[in-house]
Design a protein around this motif. Structure first.
Motif, PDB file in Angstrom:
ATOM      1  N   LEU A 174      -6.343  11.858  -6.723  1.00 53.26           N
ATOM      2  CA  LEU A 174      -6.974  12.568  -7.691  1.00 53.26           C
ATOM      3  C   LEU A 174      -6.855  11.078  -7.780  1.00 53.26           C
ATOM      4  O   LEU A 174      -8.222  10.391  -8.332  1.00 53.26           O
ATOM      5  N   ARG A 175      -5.728  10.043  -8.478  1.00 54.43           N
ATOM      6  CA  ARG A 175      -6.058   9.195  -9.011  1.00 54.43           C
ATOM      7  C   ARG A 175      -6.637   8.180  -9.382  1.00 54.43           C
ATOM      8  O   ARG A 175      -7.631   7.107  -9.149  1.00 54.43           O
ATOM      9  N   LEU A 176      -6.035   8.194  -7.127  1.00 51.52           N
ATOM     10  CA  LEU A 176      -6.656   7.143  -6.245  1.00 51.52           C
ATOM     11  C   LEU A 176      -8.570   7.588  -6.411  1.00 51.52           C
ATOM     12  O   LEU A 176      -9.375   6.154  -6.149  1.00 51.52           O
ATOM     13  N   ILE A 177      -8.450   8.278  -6.039  1.00 50.23           N
ATOM     14  CA  ILE A 177     -10.466   8.352  -6.177  1.00 50.23           C
ATOM     15  C   ILE A 177     -10.939   8.640  -7.708  1.00 50.23           C
ATOM     16  O   ILE A 177     -12.340   7.684  -7.251  1.00 50.23           O
ATOM     17  N   PHE A 178     -10.443   9.442  -8.467  1.00 48.57           N
ATOM     18  CA  PHE A 178     -11.540   9.544 -10.025  1.00 48.57           C
ATOM     19  C   PHE A 178     -10.966   8.325 -10.476  1.00 48.57           C
ATOM     20  O   PHE A 178     -11.278   8.499 -11.723  1.00 48.57           O
ATOM     21  N   GLY A 179     -10.003   7.578 -10.362  1.00 46.09           N
ATOM     22  CA  GLY A 179      -9.016   6.648 -11.513  1.00 46.09           C
ATOM     23  C   GLY A 179      -8.101   7.143 -11.839  1.00 46.09           C
ATOM     24  O   GLY A 179      -8.274   8.023 -13.306  1.00 46.09           O
TER      25      GLY A 179
ATOM     26  N   ALA B 278      -7.491   6.026   2.853  1.00 50.43           N
ATOM     27  CA  ALA B 278      -8.041   5.070   3.942  1.00 50.43           C
ATOM     28  C   ALA B 278      -7.753   5.682   5.329  1.00 50.43           C
ATOM     29  O   ALA B 278      -9.105   5.766   5.634  1.00 50.43           O
ATOM     30  N   HIS B 279      -7.115   6.138   5.559  1.00 55.71           N
ATOM     31  CA  HIS B 279      -7.170   6.466   7.216  1.00 55.71           C
ATOM     32  C   HIS B 279      -7.957   8.038   7.201  1.00 55.71           C
ATOM     33  O   HIS B 279      -8.344   8.066   8.148  1.00 55.71           O
ATOM     34  N   TYR B 280      -7.638   9.661   6.268  1.00 58.36           N
ATOM     35  CA  TYR B 280      -8.275  10.384   6.713  1.00 58.36           C
ATOM     36  C   TYR B 280      -9.653  10.141   5.609  1.00 58.36           C
ATOM     37  O   TYR B 280     -10.873  11.691   5.672  1.00 58.36           O
ATOM     38  N   GLY B 281      -9.604   9.408   4.717  1.00 56.39           N
ATOM     39  CA  GLY B 281     -10.893   9.262   4.021  1.00 56.39           C
ATOM     40  C   GLY B 281     -10.504  10.823   2.514  1.00 56.39           C
ATOM     41  O   GLY B 281      -9.743  11.769   2.391  1.00 56.39           O
ATOM     42  N   GLU B 282     -11.986  10.288   1.538  1.00 58.25           N
ATOM     43  CA  GLU B 282     -11.548  11.540  -0.195  1.00 58.25           C
ATOM     44  C   GLU B 282     -12.204  12.978   0.163  1.00 58.25           C
ATOM     45  O   GLU B 282     -11.475  13.552   0.088  1.00 58.25           O
ATOM     46  N   THR B 283     -12.843  12.832   1.528  1.00 62.97           N
ATOM     47  CA  THR B 283     -13.091  14.590   1.566  1.00 62.97           C
ATOM     48  C   THR B 283     -12.134  15.405   1.828  1.00 62.97           C
ATOM     49  O   THR B 283     -11.971  15.896   1.323  1.00 62.97           O
ATOM     50  N   ARG B 284     -11.304  15.076   3.058  1.00 65.71           N
ATOM     51  CA  ARG B 284     -10.525  15.287   3.443  1.00 65.71           C
ATOM     52  C   ARG B 284      -9.696  15.368   1.933  1.00 65.71           C
ATOM     53  O   ARG B 284      -8.446  16.270   2.224  1.00 65.71           O
TER      54      ARG B 284
ATOM     55  N   ILE C 232       8.334  25.552  -6.630  1.00 64.80           N
ATOM     56  CA  ILE C 232       9.027  24.500  -6.621  1.00 64.80           C
ATOM     57  C   ILE C 232       8.318  23.807  -5.732  1.00 64.80           C
ATOM     58  O   ILE C 232       7.701  22.347  -5.724  1.00 64.80           O
ATOM     59  N   GLU C 233       8.300  23.929  -4.333  1.00 67.08           N
ATOM     60  CA  GLU C 233       7.405  23.336  -3.100  1.00 67.08           C
ATOM     61  C   GLU C 233       5.860  23.404  -3.040  1.00 67.08           C
ATOM     62  O   GLU C 233       5.737  22.121  -2.842  1.00 67.08           O
ATOM     63  N   GLU C 234       5.645  24.180  -3.177  1.00 66.21           N
ATOM     64  CA  GLU C 234       4.456  24.088  -4.025  1.00 66.21           C
ATOM     65  C   GLU C 234       3.989  23.019  -5.185  1.00 66.21           C
ATOM     66  O   GLU C 234       2.733  22.065  -4.887  1.00 66.21           O
ATOM     67  N   SER C 235       4.479  22.820  -6.063  1.00 61.36           N
ATOM     68  CA  SER C 235       4.634  21.935  -7.115  1.00 61.36           C
ATOM     69  C   SER C 235       4.960  20.901  -6.714  1.00 61.36           C
ATOM     70  O   SER C 235       3.462  19.882  -7.167  1.00 61.36           O
ATOM     71  N   ALA C 236       5.175  20.228  -6.265  1.00 61.98           N
ATOM     72  CA  ALA C 236       5.703  18.826  -5.174  1.00 61.98           C
ATOM     73  C   ALA C 236       4.451  18.604  -4.538  1.00 61.98           C
ATOM     74  O   ALA C 236       3.730  17.212  -4.420  1.00 61.98           O
ATOM     75  N   ASP C 237       3.483  19.128  -3.552  1.00 66.78           N
ATOM     76  CA  ASP C 237       2.816  19.219  -2.738  1.00 66.78           C
ATOM     77  C   ASP C 237       1.503  18.491  -4.147  1.00 66.78           C
ATOM     78  O   ASP C 237       1.040  18.097  -3.878  1.00 66.78           O
ATOM     79  N   VAL C 238       1.299  19.184  -5.183  1.00 68.57           N
ATOM     80  CA  VAL C 238       0.534  18.927  -5.926  1.00 68.57           C
ATOM     81  C   VAL C 238       0.703  18.327  -6.622  1.00 68.57           C
ATOM     82  O   VAL C 238      -0.144  17.376  -6.653  1.00 68.57           O
ATOM     83  N   GLU C 239       1.591  17.644  -7.106  1.00 69.65           N
ATOM     84  CA  GLU C 239       2.094  16.328  -7.665  1.00 69.65           C
ATOM     85  C   GLU C 239       1.669  15.341  -6.807  1.00 69.65           C
ATOM     86  O   GLU C 239       0.837  14.255  -7.165  1.00 69.65           O
ATOM     87  N   ASN C 240       2.083  15.155  -5.379  1.00 66.38           N
ATOM     88  CA  ASN C 240       1.399  14.087  -4.162  1.00 66.38           C
ATOM     89  C   ASN C 240      -0.234  14.169  -4.660  1.00 66.38           C
ATOM     90  O   ASN C 240      -0.439  13.332  -4.146  1.00 66.38           O
TER      91      ASN C 240
ATOM     92  N   MET D 269       1.130  -1.336   0.344  1.00 61.93           N
ATOM     93  CA  MET D 269      -0.076  -0.437   0.141  1.00 61.93           C
ATOM     94  C   MET D 269       0.808   0.822   0.128  1.00 61.93           C
ATOM     95  O   MET D 269       1.572   1.446   0.515  1.00 61.93           O
ATOM     96  N   THR D 270       0.992   1.598  -0.843  1.00 56.00           N
ATOM     97  CA  THR D 270       1.498   3.322  -1.145  1.00 56.00           C
ATOM     98  C   THR D 270       1.400   4.608   0.210  1.00 56.00           C
ATOM     99  O   THR D 270       0.237   4.231   0.718  1.00 56.00           O
ATOM    100  N   ILE D 271       2.042   5.343   0.493  1.00 58.20           N
ATOM    101  CA  ILE D 271       1.708   6.340   1.212  1.00 58.20           C
ATOM    102  C   ILE D 271       0.039   6.965   0.863  1.00 58.20           C
ATOM    103  O   ILE D 271      -0.451   7.289   2.017  1.00 58.20           O
ATOM    104  N   GLN D 272      -0.080   7.597  -0.482  1.00 60.92           N
ATOM    105  CA  GLN D 272      -0.674   8.418  -0.645  1.00 60.92           C
ATOM    106  C   GLN D 272      -2.666   7.237  -0.651  1.00 60.92           C
ATOM    107  O   GLN D 272      -3.478   7.876   0.432  1.00 60.92           O
TER     108      GLN D 272
END
Length: 92
Positions: free
Chosen positions: A60-65, A9-15, A47-55, A1-4
């Motif tokens: 989004l891939r996990l939730i929406f496919g 699973a821990h925080y839920g989709e909405t959060r 650069i820092e915010e780009s990394a956050d968005v990439e994470n 299981m990946t970190i994401q």
């Protein structure tokens, strides 16, 4: 299981979706600060915010496919290529 996957699973989709929206807004703000004042500090913020968005993109891939997002990305890239080939001067 990946970190994401674990975080989802821990925080839920909405959060995690709210987190993605927050990170996207922070990236937009960082880009605006960089455009207003290009320097090492504002570049570092982009650069820092780009990394956050990439994470967040992985959430989004996990939730929406992964397939659906990949298909939408391909359509966007084809449209960009068409615009470049036709020398259309509009945003990507």
């Amino acid at each position: 299981m990946t970190i994401q996957e674990r975080a989802l699973a821990h925080y839920g989709e909405t959060r995690q979706l709210l987190k993605c929206a927050e990170e996207a807004a922070e990236l937009a703000a960082a880009i605006n600060r960089y455009l207003a004042n290009p320097c090492d500090e504002t570049e570092g913020s982009v650069i820092e915010e780009s990394a956050d968005v990439e994470n967040c993109a992985e959430y989004l891939r996990l939730i929406f496919g992964r397939f659906a997002i990949g298909m939408a990305k391909d359509v966007k890239l084809m449209r960009l290529e068409e615009n470049l080939n036709n020398n259309i001067n509009c945003g990507a």
